[in-house]
Design an enzyme around this catalytic site. Structure first.
Site, PDB file in Angstrom:
ATOM      1  N   VAL A 127      65.155  37.793  56.397  1.00 29.32           N
ATOM      2  CA  VAL A 127      66.398  37.416  57.081  1.00 29.32           C
ATOM      3  C   VAL A 127      66.286  35.959  57.530  1.00 29.32           C
ATOM      4  O   VAL A 127      65.333  35.578  58.206  1.00 29.32           O
ATOM      5  CB  VAL A 127      66.647  38.293  58.331  1.00 29.32           C
ATOM      6  CG1 VAL A 127      67.945  37.877  59.022  1.00 29.32           C
ATOM      7  CG2 VAL A 127      66.680  39.768  57.959  1.00 29.32           C
ATOM      8  N   ILE A 131      63.931  30.644  59.072  1.00 25.74           N
ATOM      9  CA  ILE A 131      64.208  30.720  60.522  1.00 25.74           C
ATOM     10  C   ILE A 131      63.393  31.845  61.147  1.00 25.74           C
ATOM     11  O   ILE A 131      63.465  32.987  60.687  1.00 25.74           O
ATOM     12  CB  ILE A 131      65.707  31.025  60.781  1.00 25.74           C
ATOM     13  CG1 ILE A 131      66.598  30.007  60.084  1.00 25.74           C
ATOM     14  CG2 ILE A 131      65.999  31.082  62.273  1.00 25.74           C
ATOM     15  CD1 ILE A 131      68.077  30.362  60.148  1.00 25.74           C
ATOM     16  N   GLY A 182      68.280  26.555  43.926  1.00 28.23           N
ATOM     17  CA  GLY A 182      67.391  27.711  44.132  1.00 28.23           C
ATOM     18  C   GLY A 182      67.805  28.573  45.320  1.00 28.23           C
ATOM     19  O   GLY A 182      66.992  29.317  45.862  1.00 28.23           O
ATOM     20  N   GLU A 185      71.106  34.235  44.619  1.00 21.72           N
ATOM     21  CA  GLU A 185      70.402  35.397  44.066  1.00 21.72           C
ATOM     22  C   GLU A 185      70.450  35.343  42.541  1.00 21.72           C
ATOM     23  O   GLU A 185      71.315  34.664  41.964  1.00 21.72           O
ATOM     24  CB  GLU A 185      71.094  36.693  44.520  1.00 21.72           C
ATOM     25  CG  GLU A 185      71.052  36.934  46.003  1.00 21.72           C
ATOM     26  CD  GLU A 185      69.631  36.987  46.538  1.00 21.72           C
ATOM     27  OE1 GLU A 185      68.904  37.920  46.189  1.00 21.72           O
ATOM     28  OE2 GLU A 185      69.246  36.096  47.308  1.00 21.72           O
ATOM     29  N   LYS A 200      70.952  41.808  55.146  1.00 21.88           N
ATOM     30  CA  LYS A 200      70.298  41.118  56.272  1.00 21.88           C
ATOM     31  C   LYS A 200      70.797  41.632  57.616  1.00 21.88           C
ATOM     32  O   LYS A 200      70.006  41.818  58.538  1.00 21.88           O
ATOM     33  CB  LYS A 200      70.511  39.608  56.135  1.00 21.88           C
ATOM     34  CG  LYS A 200      69.757  39.038  54.931  1.00 21.88           C
ATOM     35  CD  LYS A 200      70.204  37.632  54.609  1.00 21.88           C
ATOM     36  CE  LYS A 200      69.419  37.043  53.445  1.00 21.88           C
ATOM     37  NZ  LYS A 200      70.030  35.829  52.908  1.00 21.88           N
TER      38      LYS A 200
HETATM   39  N1  HSE Z   1      70.651  34.085  48.160  1.00 25.64           N
HETATM   40  C1  HSE Z   1      70.173  34.025  49.497  1.00 25.64           C
HETATM   41  C2  HSE Z   1      71.036  33.047  50.267  1.00 25.64           C
HETATM   42  C3  HSE Z   1      68.740  33.604  49.501  1.00 25.64           C
HETATM   43  O1  HSE Z   1      71.798  32.308  49.630  1.00 25.64           O
HETATM   44  O2  HSE Z   1      71.000  33.036  51.484  1.00 25.64           O
HETATM   45  C4  HSE Z   1      68.050  33.746  50.829  1.00 25.64           C
HETATM   46  O3  HSE Z   1      67.991  35.069  51.256  1.00 25.64           O
END
Ligand code: HSE
Length: 405
Positions: A127, A131, A182, A185, A200
Site C-alpha cells: 500500500v 510511503i 513503470g 499494472e 489497497k
Molecule cells: N499500479 C500501481 C499504481 C503500482 O499505479 O499505484 C503501485 O502499487
C-alpha cells in the site's frame, strides 16, 4: 550474514536487489548484519543480468534451504505467488511482499499460517509504494480508534488525472507515460477501473479496523467516467477531482468501504497530491487527522518499503512482529445507500431549473459549455438516488454524479 531469496525478478524484485547492493552500509548500520541475495526464482531468461549466477527455476531449492530465512515475493498476482508464499511460511521462513492482490485476497489466511509458524508475513510495500503507512498505522497510531482512512492509493490514475486535467494530455498518452515510467499494472485496467486502489483500501481497512474486508465487499468505480467538464466545474468552484479509496467506521461498528472519484476542496492537504504521488489520511480519535505522502509506485520507492520490512525482520530475529486482524463477516460492510454524502451533479443547462426544484438546497456551480453543475447538501445516498431517478424518469439526463469528500 542473512541470506534471502527473491521470487520474481521484474521491476520491483530487481529494485530490491539494487537497494540491497546500493545501501548495504545502511543495512549493517541498522541491523549489525549483512544481507546476501542467495537465490532469484524466475522463469524469465536472466542470463544477461549481473545476478544470473543466483537464478534457480525450482522454488523447492529455496524452500528446502535452511540458510534462507527471508523470502521476498515480488511475483504479483495470486496463483504462483500464493503457492510459494504458503510453502515458504510453512517451511518456517519469513515472507516480505509488495503483492497487494495476494495480501488483499489471502492475507488473512497467510497471516494465520505465519503466526502458527512464528514467522512474519510483512507487506508495507503493498500500500502506498514507498510511503510508510502500515507500520505507522498499526504501531504509532495503535492507541487510536480509527474513524476513517482515505487516500489517493493509485499512482497511475493520479498521474493520468494530473496530466489530462492539469496539463491537457490525452488519456492514451498519459497512460502510455505511466506505463513507460513503470507505474502501471501489467494490465492497466486494474489501475483505471479502481481495482488496484480497491485492494489497497481493503488492506488498510483490515489493519485500521481489525476485521478482514475482502475486495469483493468494496464498491469500486474507476476514472473512466470523469470528463473535462467535471474537472472544469471543480476548478472554477475551488475543488479538484481525485480517485479515492475510503473506509469509514460507523457508530454501530460496521464500515463503509468504497473506491470512487471524489470532489475535494482545494484547501485540503490531499488535494495537492499530484502526479504519481499517493497521499493517505488517517483520522483517529486521539491523533485527529494525519496524512502520509510520497511515491506510491516505482521501482526504488517500492523496493525501499520491501527492504524496510526485511530489516525489521532481521532486527527482531526470532520474534514475530506481524499485525493481525480477525476474520471478516458478510454484514460488516454497510450498504453505501445508507451513507450521508454531498454529491456534485451535472445536467444539461436546459434542465437546471427542474434539477433545482428537486434539490432546492443544492449549491449552483454555474454553467460550463452547455451543462449546469450543482453541489447537493449532505443527504442519505438513497435519497439522492431516488430524487435523481425521479428526474431521469421525467427525461432529465444525469451527466455526472461525483461524491464530495
Ligand atoms: N499500479 C500501481 C499504481 C503500482 O499505479 O499505484 C503501485 O502499487
Amino acid at each position: 550474514m542473512i541470506k534471502i531469496a527473491i521470487l520474481g525478478f521484474g521491476n520491483i524484485g530487481s529494485g530490491v536487489a539494487q537497494a540491497i547492493e546500493l545501501n548495504q552500509d545502511k543495512i549493517v548500520q541498522a541491523t549489525g548484519e549483512k544481507i546476501e541475495l542467495k537465490y532469484i526464482v524466475d522463469i524469465a531468461d536472466l542470463s544477461a543480468s549481473p545476478y544470473c549466477d543466483r537464478v534457480v527455476r525450482d522454488f523447492a531449492v529455496v524452500e528446502q534451504d535452511p540458510e534462507i530465512s527471508i523470502v521476498v515475493e515480488t511475483i504479483g498476482g495470486q496463483r504462483v505467488a500464493y503457492d510459494y508464499t504458503r510453502r515458504a511460511l510453512l517451511a518456517g521462513k519469513n515472507v516480505v511482499t509488495s503483492n497487494k492482490e495476494l495480501v488483499s485476497e489471502k492475507g488473512y489466511e497467510l497471516q494465520q499460517i505465519a503466526k502458527e509458524k512464528g514467522v512474519n508475513y510483512l507487506f508495507e510495500a503493498a500500500v502506498g509504494g514507498g510511503i510508510p503507512i502500515l507500520r505507522p498505522l498499526t504501531q504509532c497510531l495503535a492507541i487510536n480508534h480509527i474513524r476513517e482512512i482515505y487516500g489517493i492509493l493509485n499512482g497511475t490514475t493520479n498521474y493520468i488525472l494530473t496530466r489530462m486535467f492539469g496539463e491537457n494530455a490525452g488519456f492514451e498518452e498519459a497512460l502510455r507515460e505511466a506505463q513507460a515510467l513503470g507505474y502501471a499494472e501489467a494490465n492497466p485496467q486494474a489501475d483505471i477501473d479502481g481495482i488496484d486502489a480497491c485492494r489497497k483500501i481493503a488492506i488498510l481497512a483490515d489493519l485500521a479496523f481489525g476485521v478482514n474486508v475482502s475486495p469483493a465487499q468494496i464498491y469500486t468505480e474507476g476514472i473512466r467516467r470523469i470528463t473535462v467538464a467535471d474537472t472544469e466545474f471543480a476548478r472554477q468552484n475551488g475543488y479538484v477531482v481525485k480517485l479515492l479509496g475510503r473506509a469509514v467506521k460507523r457508530a454501530d461498528g460496521k464500515i463503509y468501504a468504497l473506491v470512487a472519484p471524489h470532489l475535494i476542496e482545494k484547501t485540503r492537504p490531499i488535494a495537492a497530491v499530484s502526479g504519481v504521488f499517493n497521499g493517505i489520511c488517517v483520522n483517529g480519535d486521539l491523533v485527529g487527522e494525519t496524512m502520509f505522502y510520497g511515491s506510491g509506485a516505482g521501482k526504488l520507492p517500492t523496493a525501499s518499503a520491501v527492504t524496510g520490512d526485511i530489516l525489521d525482520i532481521v532486527r527482531r530475529q526470532g520474534t514475530c512482529c506481524t499485525a493481525s486482524w480477525s476474520e471478516g463477516r458478510a454484514d460488516y460492510v454497510a450498504d453505501l445507500d445508507e451513507m450521508n454524502l454531498a454529491y456534485f451533479i451535472r445536467v444539461h443547462a436546459q434542465d437546471a431549473v427542474r434539477f433545482q426544484k428537486a434539490f432546492p438546497d443544492a449549491q449552483p456551480f454555474g454553467i460550463c459549455g452547455d451543462s449546469a453543475g450543482f453541489l447537493t447538501e449532505v443527504l442519505p445516498t438513497v435519497q439522492v438516488n431516488s430524487r435523481l431517478e425521479a428526474l431521469s424518469s421525467k427525461g432529465v439526463e444525469i451527466l455526472s454524479k461525483i461524491r464530495k469528500l
